[in-house]
Design a protein around this motif. Structure first.
Motif: not given
Length: 232
Positions: A152-153, A195-197, A208-211
């Motif tokens: 999901r992440q 920023p998402v990038s 870049m994201y959790p997990g």
């Protein structure tokens, strides 16, 4: 949240099915019910490719569905994220790598076999006790929930990146759980917005994201944090 819970449980169930099928395959390959030799023979253990095939057949479709649903929450079609899906499966070693739980099961069986008395009946009893789904279901369910979380992440990150590349300015914010189980590095990252990038900096490492499966294990395994995405 209810939809996420339902989808998580569906994926947890598929992981449970994969574990059960592997245990049955191992029991058959080792001829546990007909053991006549107390010496463990590693060459009888099923090849890693058999585990990969089980995961591909039982787990991969549900995981891909969860990935598509998470991307769809940001109105991004999964068909635009093929490269991101491929990157996720590569980074995780095929979602559930043979070097993970199957290797742990091998060690447990070998120890049970070698630790039994030098009688076939004792070996059968000791190994049969290890090769039960009841023993491994907590690990199976934990693996399933963790996989659902990572999928999901990763999908959220991939979808947000597509939107940002198309000109929508977006940021992401790290949000840990509010309980005593949260590791210190994740608690310290609370509210970090980038920023998402760009990656978060968590415990001195870029995530870049959790997990994020490319992160060191002590920062990624069993992570329950999430990220929120908003317009900049």
């Amino acid at each position: 949240m209810a939809d996420n819970d339902d989808e998580d449980e569906a994926l947890v169930g598929r992981v449970r099915d994969a574990f059960a099928e592997w245990i049955a395959l191992v029991r058959s390959a080792l001829r546990v019910d007909r053991v006549t030799d107390w010496t463990f023979t590693p060459s009888l253990w099923p090849d890693d490719s058999a585990w990969t095939a089980i995961v591909t057949r039982r787990v991969m479709p549900a995981a891909r569905s969860a990935f598509a649903r998470a991307a769809g929450a940001l109105d991004v079609a999964a068909s635009r994220l093929t490269n991101s899906w491929d990157q996720l499966t590569t980074a995780t070693g095929g979602l559930l790598p043979a070097a993970g739980w199957p290797a742990r099961l091998f060690t447990a069986v070998q120890r049970a076999w070698d630790g039994a008395a030098q009688r076939a009946a004792d070996v059968r009893a000791a190994v049969a006790e290890v090769l039960t789904m009841e023993r491994w279901r907590p690990i199976s369910d934990l693996s399933g929930h963790q996989l659902a979380h990572v999928v999901r992440q990763a999908a959220t990150q991939a979808a947000a990146s597509v939107l940002a590349a198309a000109g929508t300015p977006l940021t992401k914010t790290w949000m840990p759980r509010a309980d005593e189980r949260v590791r210190a590095e994740h608690r310290q990252a609370r509210g970090q917005t980038v920023p998402v990038s760009e990656p978060f900096e968590v415990g001195g490492f870029p995530l870049m994201y959790p997990g994020d499966p490319t992160a060191p294990p002590h920062l990624s395994i069993n992570c329950r944090c999430r990220m929120t995405v908003r317009r900049a």
